[in-house]
Design an enzyme around this catalytic site. Sequence first.
Site, PDB file in Angstrom:
ATOM      1  CE1 TYR A 140      -2.743  -5.256 -15.597  1.00 49.84           C
ATOM      2  CE2 TYR A 140      -1.951  -4.766 -13.568  1.00 49.84           C
ATOM      3  CZ  TYR A 140      -1.647  -5.096 -14.726  1.00 49.84           C
ATOM      4  OH  TYR A 140      -0.389  -4.934 -15.059  1.00 49.84           O
TER       5      TYR A 140
ATOM      6  N   GLY B  12       0.864  -1.159  -0.193  1.00 54.17           N
ATOM      7  CA  GLY B  12      -0.033   0.019  -0.016  1.00 54.17           C
ATOM      8  C   GLY B  12       0.893   1.306  -0.095  1.00 54.17           C
TER       9      GLY B  12
END
Length: 464
Positions: free
Chosen positions: A251, A112
């Site tokens: 994706y 992240g």
Amino acid sequence: MISQDGPRDHCGVFGVFGHHDAAKLTYFGLYALQHRGQESAGIVASDGKKVVEHKGMGLVPDVFTEDHLERLKGHLAIGHVRYSTTGSSLLSNAQPFTVHHGGRTISVGHNGNLINAHTLRTRLENEGSIFQASSDTEIIVHLIAKNLWLGFEEAVAKALGLVKGAYSLIMMTEDTLIAARDPKGFRPLCLGTLNGGWVVASETCALDLIEAEYVRDVEPGEILFINAQGVKSVKPWATTRSAFCIFEYIYFARPDSNIYGHNVYAIRKRQGAALAKEHPLEADVVMPFPDSGNYAALGYCQALGVPLDLGMIRNHYVGRTFIQPSQSMRDFGVRVKLNPVRALLKDKRVLVIEDSIIRGTTARTRIKAIRDAGAKEVHMLVSCPPHRYPCFYGIDFSSRGELIACDNTVEAIQEFIGLDSLAYLSLDGLISSTRVEKEWFCLACFDGNYLEGPIEGFSKTCME
Ligand code: SF4
């Protein structure tokens, strides 16, 4: 280097507690998560007293040998595969990060991006902290170390309460495995069990490889402390609206993974079926760009009852680097990887299905290759809406200039790529294909609604 097909992935994390071969299991787990990061890999292991680590640049099998794994002894291990979304691709930024403080060793691996990293780092440096690297993850270790006087669990909660943005974290001390997700739950993280021990992974495909049993997803805003006393769940913050990255379903995540029980493969096929409903085109050949468009193309063809063709063949044996031809050969990097089937495409109306268009340059080269193979018309459908806004939560399009749809109309993109027509799946079509409520997702790169902010001076290299 081979040109990158699409947006780069961010990172993958994996951890094991309570297995005599924890480092080897972590190695396999990282292998299964390799799609989430290919720049560096690292494993830290502990036998309860001594912490040992090994990190390196490159793919998991290139970084670790049998000898390395033999030296990573213990029943506790964490691992990380990295693609840099904050900080350059350097060994000093490879994770997990390990620090020794107050007689304790703490290691952290992070998936992240922290959106207040720059502000926090400046504050910590002014207070005397010395940083080894330019990645945002190191800030978490410093914040924990500074607050250890509160007790370890409180220090972790305090540190995570100070950082803002996206994090799925794996951490360890000599005797405890820690897993945590940010309160909005941008990135995935799941918990599994194996022979009485515990496993934490970015995706369930990593549990499958080591035959661990899926238990549940780690909740947004939850911290798990796993040690000889068992699994302790702590939720220090009030519940907020979640913001799971919908692009994981489009994706990033592997199609064989499930996130909150939703299978990624099935969702991608339903995106294709939704495309068929919105844009039922007539074509002689319907084909994906492999492998990214495979699942949506399958769903599209099944929904319309038309055959699916594979009009471009991937060379599966191409590595990350290769010797360049001595003469200048245009688009060699793309062609060495994907080659059109001329006999199939010549004089045909070709419809290409792709999962996303980020910069548009790779699609342009591939469409040209299809035209060069003799296609009469080339149309394209994309199984998500145009990416009009940058991402600050761990994906590598953090500036408007990296997105072709930012300042261009669909017609302009169509022209740039060299298509006869181009259309995208609507946002409603995308959300309905997930069968999850819209309010569960982050959709910021599509609708500009940033649910976690403000973004404080962020860029990939803002701490260098
Ligand atoms: S902005 Fe887009 S890519 Fe980034 S977290 Fe949100 S949905 Fe995912």
